[in-house]
Every structure is written in structure tokens, then in C-alpha cells.
Design a protein around this motif. Sequence first.
Motif, PDB file in Angstrom:
ATOM      1  N   ALA A  65      45.382  27.430  42.545  1.00  0.00           N
ATOM      2  CA  ALA A  65      46.028  26.311  43.238  1.00  0.00           C
ATOM      3  C   ALA A  65      47.375  25.915  42.675  1.00  0.00           C
ATOM      4  CB  ALA A  65      45.100  25.093  43.210  1.00  0.00           C
ATOM      5  N   GLY A  66      47.776  26.473  41.548  1.00  0.00           N
ATOM      6  CA  GLY A  66      49.029  26.028  40.942  1.00  0.00           C
ATOM      7  C   GLY A  66      48.769  24.855  40.011  1.00  0.00           C
ATOM      8  N   ASP A  67      49.268  23.685  40.376  1.00  0.00           N
ATOM      9  CA  ASP A  67      49.105  22.498  39.535  1.00  0.00           C
ATOM     10  C   ASP A  67      47.664  21.992  39.593  1.00  0.00           C
ATOM     11  OD1 ASP A  67      51.752  22.566  38.820  1.00  0.00           O
ATOM     12  OD2 ASP A  67      52.385  21.232  40.440  1.00  0.00           O
ATOM     13  N   VAL A  68      47.097  21.740  38.420  1.00  0.00           N
ATOM     14  CA  VAL A  68      45.757  21.176  38.298  1.00  0.00           C
ATOM     15  C   VAL A  68      45.855  19.937  37.413  1.00  0.00           C
ATOM     16  CG1 VAL A  68      43.405  21.553  37.477  1.00  0.00           C
ATOM     17  CG2 VAL A  68      44.652  23.413  38.596  1.00  0.00           C
ATOM     18  N   GLU A  69      45.403  18.797  37.922  1.00  0.00           N
ATOM     19  CA  GLU A  69      45.472  17.544  37.181  1.00  0.00           C
ATOM     20  C   GLU A  69      44.170  17.312  36.428  1.00  0.00           C
ATOM     21  OE1 GLU A  69      46.281  14.493  39.978  1.00  0.00           O
ATOM     22  OE2 GLU A  69      48.124  15.433  40.729  1.00  0.00           O
ATOM     23  N   GLN A  70      44.298  16.835  35.195  1.00  0.00           N
ATOM     24  CA  GLN A  70      43.131  16.520  34.381  1.00  0.00           C
ATOM     25  C   GLN A  70      42.856  15.029  34.447  1.00  0.00           C
ATOM     26  OE1 GLN A  70      43.062  18.114  30.445  1.00  0.00           O
ATOM     27  NE2 GLN A  70      43.577  20.199  31.078  1.00  0.00           N
ATOM     28  N   HIS A  71      41.585  14.667  34.671  1.00  0.00           N
ATOM     29  CA  HIS A  71      41.173  13.279  34.787  1.00  0.00           C
ATOM     30  C   HIS A  71      39.893  13.058  33.984  1.00  0.00           C
ATOM     31  CE1 HIS A  71      43.998  12.267  38.059  1.00  0.00           C
ATOM     32  NE2 HIS A  71      43.764  13.490  38.492  1.00  0.00           N
ATOM     33  N   VAL A  72      39.496  11.793  33.902  1.00  0.00           N
ATOM     34  CA  VAL A  72      38.214  11.418  33.321  1.00  0.00           C
ATOM     35  C   VAL A  72      37.453  10.617  34.370  1.00  0.00           C
ATOM     36  CG1 VAL A  72      37.032  10.138  31.514  1.00  0.00           C
ATOM     37  CG2 VAL A  72      39.122  11.391  30.972  1.00  0.00           C
ATOM     38  N   VAL A  73      36.282  11.103  34.760  1.00  0.00           N
ATOM     39  CA  VAL A  73      35.462  10.452  35.776  1.00  0.00           C
ATOM     40  C   VAL A  73      34.149  10.042  35.133  1.00  0.00           C
ATOM     41  CG1 VAL A  73      34.297  10.725  37.991  1.00  0.00           C
ATOM     42  CG2 VAL A  73      36.521  11.806  37.608  1.00  0.00           C
ATOM     43  N   GLN A  74      33.908   8.737  35.030  1.00  0.00           N
ATOM     44  CA  GLN A  74      32.691   8.203  34.422  1.00  0.00           C
ATOM     45  C   GLN A  74      32.457   8.781  33.036  1.00  0.00           C
ATOM     46  OE1 GLN A  74      29.558   8.934  37.253  1.00  0.00           O
ATOM     47  NE2 GLN A  74      30.302   7.409  38.707  1.00  0.00           N
ATOM     48  N   GLY A  75      33.531   8.864  32.262  1.00  0.00           N
ATOM     49  CA  GLY A  75      33.432   9.359  30.898  1.00  0.00           C
ATOM     50  C   GLY A  75      33.338  10.861  30.764  1.00  0.00           C
ATOM     51  N   LYS A  76      33.458  11.591  31.858  1.00  0.00           N
ATOM     52  CA  LYS A  76      33.360  13.049  31.831  1.00  0.00           C
ATOM     53  C   LYS A  76      34.706  13.676  32.200  1.00  0.00           C
ATOM     54  CE  LYS A  76      28.539  12.774  33.334  1.00  0.00           C
ATOM     55  NZ  LYS A  76      27.559  13.138  34.385  1.00  0.00           N
ATOM     56  N   SER A  77      35.029  14.799  31.581  1.00  0.00           N
ATOM     57  CA  SER A  77      36.263  15.510  31.892  1.00  0.00           C
ATOM     58  C   SER A  77      36.200  16.064  33.310  1.00  0.00           C
ATOM     59  CB  SER A  77      36.483  16.658  30.900  1.00  0.00           C
ATOM     60  OG  SER A  77      36.584  16.171  29.578  1.00  0.00           O
ATOM     61  N   ALA A  78      37.320  15.965  34.015  1.00  0.00           N
ATOM     62  CA  ALA A  78      37.358  16.421  35.405  1.00  0.00           C
ATOM     63  C   ALA A  78      38.718  16.995  35.708  1.00  0.00           C
ATOM     64  CB  ALA A  78      37.039  15.271  36.363  1.00  0.00           C
ATOM     65  N   LEU A  79      38.760  17.862  36.705  1.00  0.00           N
ATOM     66  CA  LEU A  79      39.992  18.490  37.171  1.00  0.00           C
ATOM     67  C   LEU A  79      40.180  18.159  38.643  1.00  0.00           C
ATOM     68  CD1 LEU A  79      39.560  22.027  35.542  1.00  0.00           C
ATOM     69  CD2 LEU A  79      40.878  20.103  34.647  1.00  0.00           C
ATOM     70  N   ILE A 127      54.042  26.551  48.355  1.00  0.00           N
ATOM     71  CA  ILE A 127      55.120  27.080  47.517  1.00  0.00           C
ATOM     72  C   ILE A 127      54.680  27.156  46.060  1.00  0.00           C
ATOM     73  CG2 ILE A 127      57.467  26.663  46.691  1.00  0.00           C
ATOM     74  CD1 ILE A 127      58.112  25.399  49.361  1.00  0.00           C
ATOM     75  N   SER A 128      53.997  26.120  45.581  1.00  0.00           N
ATOM     76  CA  SER A 128      53.539  26.099  44.195  1.00  0.00           C
ATOM     77  C   SER A 128      52.604  27.264  43.899  1.00  0.00           C
ATOM     78  CB  SER A 128      52.843  24.768  43.905  1.00  0.00           C
ATOM     79  OG  SER A 128      52.309  24.758  42.602  1.00  0.00           O
ATOM     80  N   SER A 129      51.696  27.544  44.829  1.00  0.00           N
ATOM     81  CA  SER A 129      50.760  28.642  44.631  1.00  0.00           C
ATOM     82  C   SER A 129      51.485  29.982  44.615  1.00  0.00           C
ATOM     83  CB  SER A 129      49.705  28.626  45.738  1.00  0.00           C
ATOM     84  OG  SER A 129      48.800  29.698  45.596  1.00  0.00           O
ATOM     85  N   ALA A 130      52.454  30.162  45.528  1.00  0.00           N
ATOM     86  CA  ALA A 130      53.192  31.431  45.595  1.00  0.00           C
ATOM     87  C   ALA A 130      54.008  31.661  44.332  1.00  0.00           C
ATOM     88  CB  ALA A 130      54.094  31.437  46.830  1.00  0.00           C
TER      89      ALA A 130
END
Length: 235
Positions: A82-96, A215-218
Motif C-alpha cells: 500500500a505504500g504509506d502505512v500509519e502506526q497507531h495504538v488501539v485499546q493499548g494494542k499496536s495497530a497499523l 501513485i504512492s503504491s507505484a
Amino acid sequence: FSFFFFIIFIVLFFFVVIFSSDCLLSKKVCVLLYHLPCFLHLMLPFFYPAYTDLATSVIKQRQTVAFAAPLSVLDYYLQQLAGDVEQHVVQGKSALRVFGSITVIMEKSSVTLEWIASPVNDMYADAVLATILQIESEPSHMTEAVAEAPPIRLPDDDAFPERVIKLLQEVFGEERVDMSEDGLAIVVSTDSAVATIDIDTLEIVCPDDNLLSLISSAVKRLHVALTPCKGVTKT
């Protein structure tokens, strides 16, 4: 008689859409054509419960699959997808966050995908799920190698911008892709939006999320293809 009223409603609807201050060019409009014994109504979704027996709802999909690889491995493969992947925290768990719509939550021995159901989001979720299953099928030494791989750097190649231009010209057409006047960015022009790609950082600026993702993926795939693998040196 019904056809006559149908034409009137169509004309009035487009009159409101065209002259509405909130309406923008190329903006999607969702309406329902509701048929009564003597009338045909065009109405917006928030009018459904008031004038019909219909109701609108939002469906949130969840799917959990077994997954034992590290987060860095999942992040690496999803970036290839997918190109850009954002890192988050959901209910104390790592998420993308992938494609801006699919949330992948890391569990102890599994991952959970969450997304709002729609034809586009369902397609994105299928792609993410296929990637996760592909990672699970990889040998352990492959996942360990990816987990220890250094961060990806921009290719040290002066011809890389030209290769990006050629790739995007194959996708959008030669007349729609060109270098900016100052020579610092690549400009992609479409009927809906204009995207600019910074040559030094590969940062993409575009108001259209779908065009930005494409475009990001390409560019990302070209970047990965031209970046030497770990332990491989030029001869």
C-alpha cells in the motif's frame, strides 16, 4: 404521467445540485429514486427514514486470523502493498492503518482487521488479508531477515526521477506526467486532481486520496525494485 413527474424531479434535482454552494465539481452524490403509485421521488439518504420504510446503517467488519510474525514484518510487507502505512495504538494494542481505511490490530498470536464495509474497503481488506496469509506461509528465516532489515533509503541514482516519470507515463499517459518548472518535483495531472512528487523525499501531495494511493503504491514498488537487497553489492 409518471414519466412527466420523473423528468420534473430530475431537472429540479440537478438545478439544486449545480447551484448549491456546498456542491463541488466531481463530488459524488448519493440519492435514492423512490417510486410511489403516482410519484417518483429523489431524496438524500438522511430523508429515507422520514419518507420511506428504509433506514441507513454503517456496517463495521471484523476478521481475525492467526499471525505469529513480528510487527516489523507485517509493516514491511504492507508497505510493499500500500505504500504509506500509519502506526497507531488501539485499546493499548499496536495497530497499523492501511489504505487509510483498514485497521490491522496486533494480538498475542493473531491479528484483527477492522474496516467500514463498502465495495472499495472490502477490496482493500481482501488485499491486506492475502498479504497476511502470504507472510504466514513464508519460512521463519525469511520473516527474521525482514525483521532485521535496515530502513529503506532512497536509491542513490540520478536517473531515478526519469524512471519514475516513465513509469507514471505508462499509467496515466505521456501528456499527463512531466517535470515541474523548477525541476524539483514530478507533476501528474488528471481530470480530477493534480499530484506533485518531491524528487528528494518522494513525498506526494495530492487532494484526491485514491490518486494519492495509486501513485504512492507505484512509486513505492519502483523504489523497492531498484533498491539493492541486503548483502548485495554493485559490481
